[in-house]
Motif scaffolding. Structure first.
Motif, PDB file in Angstrom:
ATOM      1  N   ARG A 207       0.603  -1.200  -0.110  1.00  9.01           N
ATOM      2  CA  ARG A 207      -0.088  -0.051  -0.037  1.00  9.01           C
ATOM      3  C   ARG A 207       0.884   1.189   0.025  1.00  9.01           C
ATOM      4  N   HIS A 208       2.122   0.931   0.159  1.00  8.28           N
ATOM      5  CA  HIS A 208       2.820   2.398   0.101  1.00  8.28           C
ATOM      6  C   HIS A 208       4.083   2.595  -1.154  1.00  8.28           C
ATOM      7  N   ASN A 209       3.937   4.029  -1.336  1.00  4.62           N
ATOM      8  CA  ASN A 209       4.854   4.359  -2.668  1.00  4.62           C
ATOM      9  C   ASN A 209       6.317   4.336  -2.119  1.00  4.62           C
ATOM     10  N   ASP A 210       7.017   4.214  -3.313  1.00  6.15           N
ATOM     11  CA  ASP A 210       8.528   3.974  -3.148  1.00  6.15           C
ATOM     12  C   ASP A 210       9.422   5.598  -2.404  1.00  6.15           C
ATOM     13  N   ILE A 211      10.287   5.565  -1.874  1.00  3.92           N
ATOM     14  CA  ILE A 211      11.161   6.467  -1.278  1.00  3.92           C
ATOM     15  C   ILE A 211      12.581   5.970  -1.494  1.00  3.92           C
ATOM     16  N   PHE A 212      13.176   7.223  -2.029  1.00  6.58           N
ATOM     17  CA  PHE A 212      14.933   7.195  -1.971  1.00  6.58           C
ATOM     18  C   PHE A 212      15.525   8.399  -1.468  1.00  6.58           C
ATOM     19  N   THR A 213      16.331   8.319  -0.995  1.00  7.03           N
ATOM     20  CA  THR A 213      17.220   9.557  -0.342  1.00  7.03           C
ATOM     21  C   THR A 213      18.572   9.816  -1.130  1.00  7.03           C
ATOM     22  N   GLN A 214      19.168  10.861  -0.854  1.00  5.99           N
ATOM     23  CA  GLN A 214      20.665  11.420  -1.556  1.00  5.99           C
ATOM     24  C   GLN A 214      21.402  12.403  -0.561  1.00  5.99           C
ATOM     25  N   PHE A 215      22.551  11.998  -0.486  1.00  6.23           N
ATOM     26  CA  PHE A 215      23.557  12.785  -0.071  1.00  6.23           C
ATOM     27  C   PHE A 215      24.125  13.489  -1.378  1.00  6.23           C
ATOM     28  N   ILE A 216      24.267  14.866  -1.101  1.00  5.66           N
ATOM     29  CA  ILE A 216      24.721  15.595  -2.452  1.00  5.66           C
ATOM     30  C   ILE A 216      25.748  16.459  -1.796  1.00  5.66           C
ATOM     31  N   LEU A 217      26.864  16.644  -2.931  1.00  8.21           N
ATOM     32  CA  LEU A 217      27.996  17.519  -2.714  1.00  8.21           C
ATOM     33  C   LEU A 217      28.192  18.338  -4.123  1.00  8.21           C
ATOM     34  N   GLY A 218      27.696  19.734  -4.323  1.00  7.41           N
ATOM     35  CA  GLY A 218      28.013  20.364  -5.368  1.00  7.41           C
ATOM     36  C   GLY A 218      28.513  21.605  -5.373  1.00  7.41           C
ATOM     37  N   ILE A 219      28.754  22.374  -6.466  1.00  4.18           N
ATOM     38  CA  ILE A 219      29.302  23.428  -6.670  1.00  4.18           C
ATOM     39  C   ILE A 219      28.633  24.321  -7.725  1.00  4.18           C
ATOM     40  N   LYS A 220      28.671  25.625  -7.476  1.00  4.97           N
ATOM     41  CA  LYS A 220      27.782  26.602  -8.076  1.00  4.97           C
ATOM     42  C   LYS A 220      28.693  27.969  -8.574  1.00  4.97           C
ATOM     43  N   VAL A 221      28.715  28.439  -9.648  1.00  6.49           N
ATOM     44  CA  VAL A 221      29.253  29.529 -10.083  1.00  6.49           C
ATOM     45  C   VAL A 221      28.309  30.545 -10.344  1.00  6.49           C
ATOM     46  N   GLY A 222      28.327  31.822  -9.968  1.00  4.62           N
ATOM     47  CA  GLY A 222      27.566  32.915 -10.356  1.00  4.62           C
ATOM     48  C   GLY A 222      27.926  33.332 -11.829  1.00  4.62           C
ATOM     49  N   ILE A 223      26.686  33.787 -12.413  1.00  2.00           N
ATOM     50  CA  ILE A 223      26.836  34.321 -13.991  1.00  2.00           C
ATOM     51  C   ILE A 223      25.909  35.507 -13.990  1.00  2.00           C
ATOM     52  N   GLY A 224      26.153  36.066 -15.371  1.00  5.59           N
ATOM     53  CA  GLY A 224      24.701  37.149 -15.318  1.00  5.59           C
ATOM     54  C   GLY A 224      25.046  38.214 -14.582  1.00  5.59           C
ATOM     55  N   GLY A 225      24.292  39.140 -14.829  1.00  4.53           N
ATOM     56  CA  GLY A 225      24.125  40.510 -14.103  1.00  4.53           C
ATOM     57  C   GLY A 225      24.491  40.519 -12.623  1.00  4.53           C
ATOM     58  N   VAL A 226      24.776  41.481 -12.219  1.00  6.75           N
ATOM     59  CA  VAL A 226      24.895  41.559 -10.437  1.00  6.75           C
ATOM     60  C   VAL A 226      23.843  42.577  -9.924  1.00  6.75           C
ATOM     61  N   THR A 227      23.397  42.209  -9.234  1.00  3.45           N
ATOM     62  CA  THR A 227      22.247  42.880  -8.535  1.00  3.45           C
ATOM     63  C   THR A 227      22.582  43.179  -7.226  1.00  3.45           C
ATOM     64  N   SER A 228      21.793  44.197  -6.247  1.00  2.00           N
ATOM     65  CA  SER A 228      22.269  44.347  -5.147  1.00  2.00           C
ATOM     66  C   SER A 228      21.055  43.702  -3.981  1.00  2.00           C
ATOM     67  N   TYR A 229      21.557  43.405  -2.810  1.00  2.00           N
ATOM     68  CA  TYR A 229      20.538  43.080  -1.646  1.00  2.00           C
ATOM     69  C   TYR A 229      20.334  44.046  -0.914  1.00  2.00           C
ATOM     70  N   ARG A 230      19.493  44.082   0.153  1.00  2.00           N
ATOM     71  CA  ARG A 230      18.852  45.108   0.995  1.00  2.00           C
ATOM     72  C   ARG A 230      19.881  45.160   2.027  1.00  2.00           C
ATOM     73  N   LYS A 231      20.710  44.070   2.383  1.00  2.00           N
ATOM     74  CA  LYS A 231      21.690  44.213   3.620  1.00  2.00           C
ATOM     75  C   LYS A 231      22.932  43.504   3.193  1.00  2.00           C
ATOM     76  N   GLN A 232      23.865  43.708   4.006  1.00  2.00           N
ATOM     77  CA  GLN A 232      25.170  43.176   3.799  1.00  2.00           C
ATOM     78  C   GLN A 232      25.197  41.754   3.704  1.00  2.00           C
ATOM     79  N   ILE A 233      25.907  41.024   2.831  1.00  2.00           N
ATOM     80  CA  ILE A 233      25.782  39.698   2.593  1.00  2.00           C
ATOM     81  C   ILE A 233      26.856  38.948   3.419  1.00  2.00           C
TER      82      ILE A 233
END
Length: 235
Positions: A207-233
């Motif tokens: 009666r139960h649907n399936d489930i799987f899990t993942q441990f993830i390690l990733g990297i992202k690189v910023g591209i495109g236009g730069v915009t400003s936030y309301r407070k210091q990051i």
């Protein structure tokens, strides 16, 4: 006299521009990210008797940053899932080579806490929760079922397309450039994938649907236009 006035005005404008530029250091971020990741997959709820195995996956993603701490992530991945032992239980085994696509909304703690006055809060600003909707394309190699007569196949679909709900928690480590913009991000995540059907393993039972899990390690690189936030990051 005119030259003196012009020189003074030019100096004031130059100093003001430099001040304003400096004042923005730590407020800017890239509007888009592209990234890749590797994952370790683990099926925690299927119709196959334990003997579960860890298997790999690879991911590619594109992120629209509504802010540095609110992100919309579109990702695609491919990988495998495996479980079972012909000598255990019903003798069932499966190996699923899948493709998956998902759209997630990601909320980081930095959006809702004040991290400017506390080193501890500043360290916690990269923690996030995320959820959305995904779609799995499964290609399953199924083996064994000791409870069935020879030649009789158990119920289930070995080539299925199933929606799933990804529930994810993690931590994003922001690496800042010389302008204190978060240009590179390291992503550490744990994802719980609730499949909206019972064919992830090629068997349809119970009666139960399936489930799987993942441990993830990733990297992202910023591209495109730069915009400003309301407070210091950066702090």
């Amino acid at each position: 006299m005119t030259k003196l006035i012009l020189r003074t005005a030019f100096t004031v404008i130059l100093c003001t521009s430099a001040f304003l530029a400096k004042a923005q250091l730590g407020y800017d971020y890239a509007q888009y990210d592209v990234g890749t990741a590797v994952g370790i997959n683990y099926p925690i709820s299927t119709d196959v008797t334990k003997a579960l195995k860890y298997t790999p996956s690879a991911q590619f993603n594109f992120t629209y940053n509504h802010g540095p701490f609110v992100n919309y992530v579109f990702e695609g991945q491919f990988g495998s899932l495996k479980a079972g032992d012909p000598n255990l239980g019903y003798g069932r085994t499966f190996e699923n080579h899948f493709w998956a696509f998902a759209l997630r909304v990601q909320l980081q703690a930095g959006e809702v806490i004040d991290y400017s006055q506390s080193p501890v809060a500043n360290a916690f600003k990269g923690f996030y929760v995320s959820t959305g909707i995904g779609y799995l394309v499964n290609h399953v190699k199924r083996g064994g079922d000791n409870t069935l007569p020879a030649g009789v196949q158990p119920p289930g679909d070995t080539n299925s397309q199933i929606p799933y709900i990804p529930l994810r928690i993690g931590y994003e480590i922001k690496l800042f450039n010389q302008y204190n913009d978060p240009g590179i991000k390291i992503d550490l995540g744990y994802q719980y994938n609730r499949v909206m059907d019972d064919n992830l393993d090629g068997y349809k039972a119970g009666r139960h649907n399936d489930i799987f899990t993942q441990f993830i390690l990733g990297i992202k690189v910023g591209i495109g236009g730069v915009t400003s936030y309301r407070k210091q990051i950066y702090y």
